[in-house]
Design an enzyme around this catalytic site. Structure first.
Site, short mmCIF file in Angstrom:
data_model
loop_
_atom_site.label_atom_id
_atom_site.label_comp_id
_atom_site.label_asym_id
_atom_site.label_seq_id
_atom_site.Cartn_x
_atom_site.Cartn_y
_atom_site.Cartn_z
N MET A 1 0.85 -1.19 0.00
CA MET A 1 0.00 0.00 0.00
C MET A 1 0.88 1.24 0.00
O MET A 1 1.76 1.37 0.85
CB MET A 1 -0.88 0.01 1.25
CG MET A 1 -1.69 -1.25 1.46
SD MET A 1 -2.18 -1.46 3.20
CE MET A 1 -3.10 0.07 3.47
N ILE B 1 1.87 -4.98 8.19
CA ILE B 1 3.28 -4.66 8.39
C ILE B 1 3.52 -3.16 8.26
O ILE B 1 3.10 -2.53 7.28
CB ILE B 1 4.16 -5.40 7.36
CG1 ILE B 1 3.95 -6.92 7.50
CG2 ILE B 1 5.63 -5.06 7.55
CD1 ILE B 1 4.64 -7.72 6.41
N GLY C 1 -0.02 3.88 4.54
CA GLY C 1 0.39 2.80 3.65
C GLY C 1 1.12 1.67 4.33
O GLY C 1 0.94 1.39 5.49
N SER C 2 1.97 0.97 3.59
CA SER C 2 2.77 -0.16 4.02
C SER C 2 2.34 -1.43 3.32
O SER C 2 2.09 -1.40 2.13
CB SER C 2 2.78 -0.33 5.53
OG SER C 2 3.91 -1.09 5.88
N ARG C 3 2.19 -2.56 4.06
CA ARG C 3 1.99 -3.84 3.38
C ARG C 3 1.14 -4.78 4.21
O ARG C 3 1.14 -4.73 5.44
CB ARG C 3 3.36 -4.49 3.13
CG ARG C 3 3.34 -5.55 2.06
CD ARG C 3 4.73 -6.06 1.80
NE ARG C 3 5.06 -7.23 2.59
CZ ARG C 3 6.30 -7.65 2.83
NH1 ARG C 3 7.33 -6.96 2.38
NH2 ARG C 3 6.52 -8.73 3.53
#
EC number: 4.1.1.65
Length: 232
Positions: free
Chosen positions: A102, A159, A189-191
């Protein structure tokens, strides 16, 4: 139709997690504007950005227990075999992992990829490396959710990354989730990683855009054509 319904149908919904931040930005804008007019407009730009950040559009989710749906908006950054985090208690054998990255412009709401009951939710502190790095799965701060689905246990891992340093999960152990139901978010965001049993057939490829609550990541059916990716 009421005014509230009209507003809801006209504009993209905003998640309640964003209300305090939006209000805060707006109040700061008023204070800055009292000091100097141009600062008000700068503050309002940031307020609008905050509204955009916490948008929560409705999604049309396939209601099929044989499907695994994307938990996040973003880009598929990994498809392959990987050992799940130890806190999920899924063993030490590699499982199929699909990762969705993301960015700061993605919708940040996370949705359950399957229908099922939450067996556990475990938060682990860690680093804040670039979430696109593979080692972020084990070294970064994360929140791991184990779900007992109709096809067995799957892991969903939120994450943190370089910018995203705030993981939110409002679901708890023993909660029942519907497929596509909102369970948390990652700010900025991120994952999100999804760990699947080996009999799941992956239906996405690296680089593909995924939409939370809609895109089919994998399925357990036998009559859906050839898989996009074979995990060997």
């Amino acid at each position: 139709m009421s005014l509230t319904d009209t507003i809801r149908n006209t504009f993209v919904p905003i998640h309640r997690e964003g209300y305090p931040f939006i209000a805060g930005f707006f109040v700061v804008s008023l204070i800055l504007g009292w000091l100097w007019d141009p600062l008000f407009w700068i503050g309002m730009v940031l307020t609008v950005w905050c509204i955009y950040f916490y948008r929560d559009p409705e999604r049309v989710t396939p209601m099929d227990d044989d499907l695994v749906i994307s938990p996040a908006d973003g880009k598929v950054s990994f498809v392959g075999l990987a050992v799940p985090p130890a806190e999920l208690d899924l063993g030490y054998e590699p499982m199929t992992r699909v990762s969705v990255f993301m960015n700061v412009f993605s919708v940040h709401i996370n949705r359950s990829p399957v229908r099922g009951k939450i067996d556990k939710v475990v938060h682990r502190p860690g680093k804040f490396l670039n979430a696109e790095l593979d080692k972020a799965s084990t070294e970064n701060e994360r929140n791991s959710v184990l779900i007992e689905s109709p096809h067995g246990k799957i892991g969903v891992v939120q994450i943190a990354g370089l910018v995203a340093r705030r993981i939110v999960c409002w679901s708890n152990q023993d909660d029942e989730l519907s497929v596509g139901e909102r369970f948390g978010l990652i700010r900025f965001g991120s994952r999100v990683d999804v760990y699947l049993p080996s009999d799941a057939t992956v239906r996405v490829a690296v680089g593909q855009t995924a939409i939370a609550g809609e895109t089919v990541l994998a399925d357990y059916g036998t009559e859906r054509g050839e898989p996009v990716v074979r995990i060997a």
